[in-house]
Design a protein around this motif. Sequence first.
Motif, mmCIF file in Angstrom:
data_model
loop_
_atom_site.group_PDB
_atom_site.id
_atom_site.type_symbol
_atom_site.label_atom_id
_atom_site.label_comp_id
_atom_site.label_asym_id
_atom_site.label_seq_id
_atom_site.Cartn_x
_atom_site.Cartn_y
_atom_site.Cartn_z
ATOM 1 N N CYS A 72 0.831 -1.207 0.000
ATOM 2 C CA CYS A 72 0.000 0.000 0.000
ATOM 3 C C CYS A 72 0.866 1.258 0.000
ATOM 4 O O CYS A 72 1.678 1.467 0.902
ATOM 5 C CB CYS A 72 -0.928 -0.025 1.212
ATOM 6 N N SER A 73 0.695 2.107 -1.027
ATOM 7 C CA SER A 73 1.498 3.323 -1.125
ATOM 8 C C SER A 73 1.201 4.291 0.020
ATOM 9 O O SER A 73 2.106 4.952 0.536
ATOM 10 C CB SER A 73 1.236 4.003 -2.470
ATOM 11 N N ALA A 74 -0.083 4.383 0.415
ATOM 12 C CA ALA A 74 -0.434 5.281 1.523
ATOM 13 C C ALA A 74 0.207 4.813 2.826
ATOM 14 O O ALA A 74 0.646 5.632 3.645
ATOM 15 C CB ALA A 74 -1.954 5.347 1.686
ATOM 16 N N HIS A 75 0.281 3.494 3.022
ATOM 17 C CA HIS A 75 0.905 2.957 4.233
ATOM 18 C C HIS A 75 2.407 3.248 4.240
ATOM 19 O O HIS A 75 2.983 3.575 5.283
ATOM 20 C CB HIS A 75 0.649 1.456 4.312
ATOM 21 N N ILE A 76 3.037 3.145 3.069
ATOM 22 C CA ILE A 76 4.469 3.427 2.972
ATOM 23 C C ILE A 76 4.744 4.893 3.285
ATOM 24 O O ILE A 76 5.682 5.229 4.011
ATOM 25 C CB ILE A 76 4.986 3.060 1.569
ATOM 26 N N VAL A 77 3.916 5.795 2.730
ATOM 27 C CA VAL A 77 4.078 7.219 3.027
ATOM 28 C C VAL A 77 3.909 7.473 4.518
ATOM 29 O O VAL A 77 4.648 8.261 5.122
ATOM 30 C CB VAL A 77 3.065 8.053 2.213
ATOM 31 N N ASN A 78 2.929 6.795 5.123
ATOM 32 C CA ASN A 78 2.701 6.954 6.558
ATOM 33 C C ASN A 78 3.927 6.522 7.365
ATOM 34 O O ASN A 78 4.324 7.188 8.324
ATOM 35 C CB ASN A 78 1.480 6.144 6.982
ATOM 36 N N LEU A 79 4.559 5.412 6.974
ATOM 37 C CA LEU A 79 5.753 4.937 7.671
ATOM 38 C C LEU A 79 6.904 5.935 7.535
ATOM 39 O O LEU A 79 7.652 6.178 8.486
ATOM 40 C CB LEU A 79 6.171 3.572 7.106
ATOM 41 N N ILE A 80 7.038 6.512 6.338
ATOM 42 C CA ILE A 80 8.123 7.473 6.102
ATOM 43 C C ILE A 80 7.936 8.714 6.971
ATOM 44 O O ILE A 80 8.872 9.194 7.614
ATOM 45 C CB ILE A 80 8.175 7.844 4.611
ATOM 46 N N VAL A 81 6.719 9.259 6.975
ATOM 47 C CA VAL A 81 6.452 10.469 7.744
ATOM 48 C C VAL A 81 6.578 10.195 9.241
ATOM 49 O O VAL A 81 7.133 11.007 9.990
ATOM 50 C CB VAL A 81 5.057 11.028 7.412
ATOM 51 N N LYS A 82 6.078 9.046 9.697
ATOM 52 C CA LYS A 82 6.179 8.717 11.122
ATOM 53 C C LYS A 82 7.637 8.605 11.556
ATOM 54 O O LYS A 82 7.973 8.935 12.693
ATOM 55 C CB LYS A 82 5.433 7.410 11.406
ATOM 56 N N LYS A 83 8.485 8.130 10.643
ATOM 57 C CA LYS A 83 9.908 8.032 10.985
ATOM 58 C C LYS A 83 10.477 9.418 11.235
ATOM 59 O O LYS A 83 11.260 9.632 12.177
ATOM 60 C CB LYS A 83 10.665 7.352 9.838
ATOM 61 N N GLY A 84 10.092 10.394 10.414
ATOM 62 C CA GLY A 84 10.550 11.765 10.640
ATOM 63 C C GLY A 84 9.949 12.368 11.891
ATOM 64 O O GLY A 84 10.613 13.125 12.613
ATOM 65 N N MET A 85 8.700 12.021 12.178
ATOM 66 C CA MET A 85 8.007 12.573 13.338
ATOM 67 C C MET A 85 8.594 12.080 14.660
ATOM 68 O O MET A 85 8.319 12.649 15.713
ATOM 69 C CB MET A 85 6.522 12.206 13.285
ATOM 70 N N THR A 305 -4.757 1.065 0.930
ATOM 71 C CA THR A 305 -5.657 0.465 1.906
ATOM 72 C C THR A 305 -6.138 1.521 2.887
ATOM 73 O O THR A 305 -5.500 2.550 3.080
ATOM 74 C CB THR A 305 -4.951 -0.663 2.677
ATOM 75 N N VAL A 306 -7.270 1.268 3.516
ATOM 76 C CA VAL A 306 -7.855 2.180 4.494
ATOM 77 C C VAL A 306 -8.245 1.379 5.728
ATOM 78 O O VAL A 306 -8.953 0.366 5.611
ATOM 79 C CB VAL A 306 -9.096 2.910 3.935
#
Length: 342
Positions: A72-85, A305-306
């Motif tokens: 899931c591309s949205a899940h991957i983006v979420n993981l990337i941003v959470k890593k920065g957060m 995915t949602v």
Amino acid sequence: MISTYVVEYPHCGDRLCDWLKDRILEWNIDKKLFSIVVDNASVNGGMLDGIRTWLNGKGLLVHHGDMFHIRCSAHIVNLIVKKGMEVIHRLIEGIRKCVKYINHSLYRDEIFYLAFSQTRLTTKKRVGLNVETRWNSTYEMLRDALELKEAFERLADLDNEYKLLPTKDEWERIYVNEWQLSDVDYIHMMIFFMQDKFEYEDSSLEAPFGCGVGDQVERSSGLVEASTQSSLDFRDFGRFVRERSTLSSLAKKIELEQYLEESLFPFNEDEALSFDILQWWRHYGKKFPTLSKLARDILAIPASTVASDTRALLNSETVESLLCTKDLLPPLDGQFQALNLD
């Protein structure tokens, strides 16, 4: 949406695989599957490994299923941003505690509303608690908290029990709209962590979608020499297009041969970056009907995915009926008509 399922313990890949296999056979779509999109949960990987083995045994997957499992591309983006957060994790938790404090009781909510009215703020927003699996909700929580900064400060004056007010330095670090222009060290650290996570996640996409554009060009027929100095050098490719455009064949051939011998689409270097491959296939779909269907599958943007927000105390059959009925019923007059529930 054709089906939902409440997974009971044990939450294992084999159990999910059996359920998904039953649904595939129930809807007779085993010969129509190209890919399935799931998030990064290990149990999903086990589930799709079983489905892929089953479908490969029947010879139904393209390229032996190399493109079957799409993350899931949205899940991957979420993981990337959470890593920065993670760099400002304590700050985010502080804002979450402030929101929880206000939402804890009706009395506290009324005190906060009083503080809000005394500041004469014009915004009508209220700070909502973020969902930790959705990075955009964290961004919205920080953004809304900033707009209500004066109300939080006034709340600290009105409510002696409120001891969670962020410091001046912490408020300054929340100015999310200025992050892209910031030269502060912790912002650079966030970017570094996100870049590192992106490169790790990006490597997992090479199997189904290939490596970088430069590598793809170098592995092609050799008609184009990829420049290691510039990834946007289209001079050799433009020369190839002009030469190739004069070699169209008029003989009766199968669709694939006609496509391969078709004059290439002419464009100059300035037009190269704006070329829309999807629009091209829409235009030539009638000329290449079979290939256009293949292109539609290959070039389709992977879905995301949602996570389900259903928390009602309903049994699984009722939830499935509520979520899937609209997609399962035949359309009225060519389209679904909204129900008037007033």
